[in-house]
Design a protein around this motif. Structure first.
Motif, short mmCIF file in Angstrom:
data_model
loop_
_atom_site.label_atom_id
_atom_site.label_comp_id
_atom_site.label_asym_id
_atom_site.label_seq_id
_atom_site.Cartn_x
_atom_site.Cartn_y
_atom_site.Cartn_z
N UNK A 45 40.65 11.53 65.06
CA UNK A 45 40.57 11.89 66.47
C UNK A 45 39.31 12.70 66.77
N UNK A 46 38.93 12.71 68.07
CA UNK A 46 37.96 13.68 68.52
C UNK A 46 38.58 14.50 69.63
N UNK A 47 38.09 15.71 69.79
CA UNK A 47 38.69 16.70 70.69
C UNK A 47 37.62 17.18 71.67
N UNK A 48 37.87 16.98 72.96
CA UNK A 48 36.92 17.39 73.99
C UNK A 48 37.26 18.82 74.42
N UNK A 49 36.24 19.66 74.44
CA UNK A 49 36.41 21.08 74.74
C UNK A 49 35.78 21.39 76.08
N UNK A 55 41.30 18.12 75.36
CA UNK A 55 41.94 16.81 75.29
C UNK A 55 41.68 16.21 73.91
N UNK A 56 42.64 15.42 73.46
CA UNK A 56 42.58 14.79 72.14
C UNK A 56 42.52 13.28 72.32
N UNK A 65 45.46 11.13 73.87
CA UNK A 65 46.82 11.18 73.34
C UNK A 65 47.47 12.55 73.51
N UNK A 66 46.71 13.57 73.89
CA UNK A 66 47.27 14.90 74.10
C UNK A 66 46.30 15.71 74.95
N UNK A 67 46.84 16.73 75.61
CA UNK A 67 46.01 17.60 76.44
C UNK A 67 46.61 19.00 76.46
N UNK A 68 45.76 19.98 76.70
CA UNK A 68 46.19 21.37 76.81
C UNK A 68 45.35 22.07 77.87
#
Length: 264
Positions: A45-49, A55-56, A65-68
């Motif tokens: 995965x990569x994770x956007x900051x 977001x994932x 596939x996921x968010x915070x």
């Protein structure tokens, strides 16, 4: 033989105090909804900051596939991230407020749940990137020339600090003058250790990767070369799951792209 010699010279051509060597070749790009600060990456995965959200995404097709999102209002300006094991460590600061204060925020990579925090409190710089290498934490604390009047410092005060695993400061280094000039009026926005034992870092805007190494003596990091990139400055990640190649994940913040490139 003559052609080979000319090619070799051009590959390492030095302009003043800047040596241009390798180059980046774009492999693919993804366009998440928002890409403003940086990107981290692991095997799948990569994770956007962003300033106060994450977001994932799958590396295969960029699907989210996921968010915070921070709902507390306590986080102001997350800068970069690095995945270590099953945890995502994001640097955070109160930029552009002064006095400067920073922390590292920790997230579970599976769920993106916030699971921990380490506070530096007031520190002579804003934490912009961090990495864990050879048993120690390495954190860059940035200063900015366009904010010099706020605390009496310009970007020459940007420093790389080495900590123990339990966050005791061990050593610190300044950045070389030609790299600071390339950063100006901003500072270093991203950085990490490469598998080759060199430090790779970016500025705020320019599509360039600066390669540094620890000095044999003295207090200033040693400049090695500059690599032109496709992605802009800001926080980036080296895909350490790929051992045989140098694969870079970077961003273009104005159009919200995550760009995957190979440095050859």
């Amino acid at each position: 033989m003559r052609f080979l010699l000319v090619t070799t010279i051009l590959a390492g051509l030095t302009f003043g105090k800047v040596s241009y060597g390798q180059k980046a070749k774009e492999l693919r790009r993804f366009q998440p909804q928002e890409v403003k600060q940086g990107v981290a990456v692991d095997e799948s995965y990569f994770y956007v900051i962003n300033n106060h959200s994450l977001t994932k995404h799958t590396k295969s097709d960029g699907k989210q596939v996921a968010a915070w999102n921070d709902t507390t209002g306590l986080l102001k300006h997350m800068n970069s991230g690095v995945v270590l094991g099953k945890k995502l460590y994001c640097t955070h600061s109160n930029y552009p407020d002064v006095p400067m204060a920073s922390s590292i925020e920790i997230f579970d990579t599976g769920t993106l749940k916030h699971i921990g925090s380490h506070s530096f409190g007031l520190f002579p710089g804003s934490a912009t990137w961090a990495d864990f290498y050879q048993g120690h934490w390495w954190v860059c604390f940035a200063n900015y020339s366009d904010k010099a009047s706020a605390e009496g410092r310009d970007n020459r005060w940007t420093t790389l600090v080495k900590f123990t695993e339990s966050w005791q400061q061990v050593e610190a280094w300044s950045f070389p003058a030609n790299v600071l000039q390339a950063f100006s009026p901003k500072s270093s926005s991203g950085g990490t250790w490469g598998n080759d034992g060199l430090i790779y870092c970016t500025g705020h805007d320019k599509p360039e990767l600066y390669v540094l190494k620890l000095p044999e003596r003295g207090h200033t990091l040693h400049y090695v070369k500059t690599i032109p990139t496709i992605s802009e400055g800001q926080a980036f990640a080296i895909d350490r799951s790929v051992k045989s190649k140098l694969i870079l994940y970077g961003i273009t913040r104005n159009d919200n792209y995550v760009v995957v490139s190979e440095i050859d």
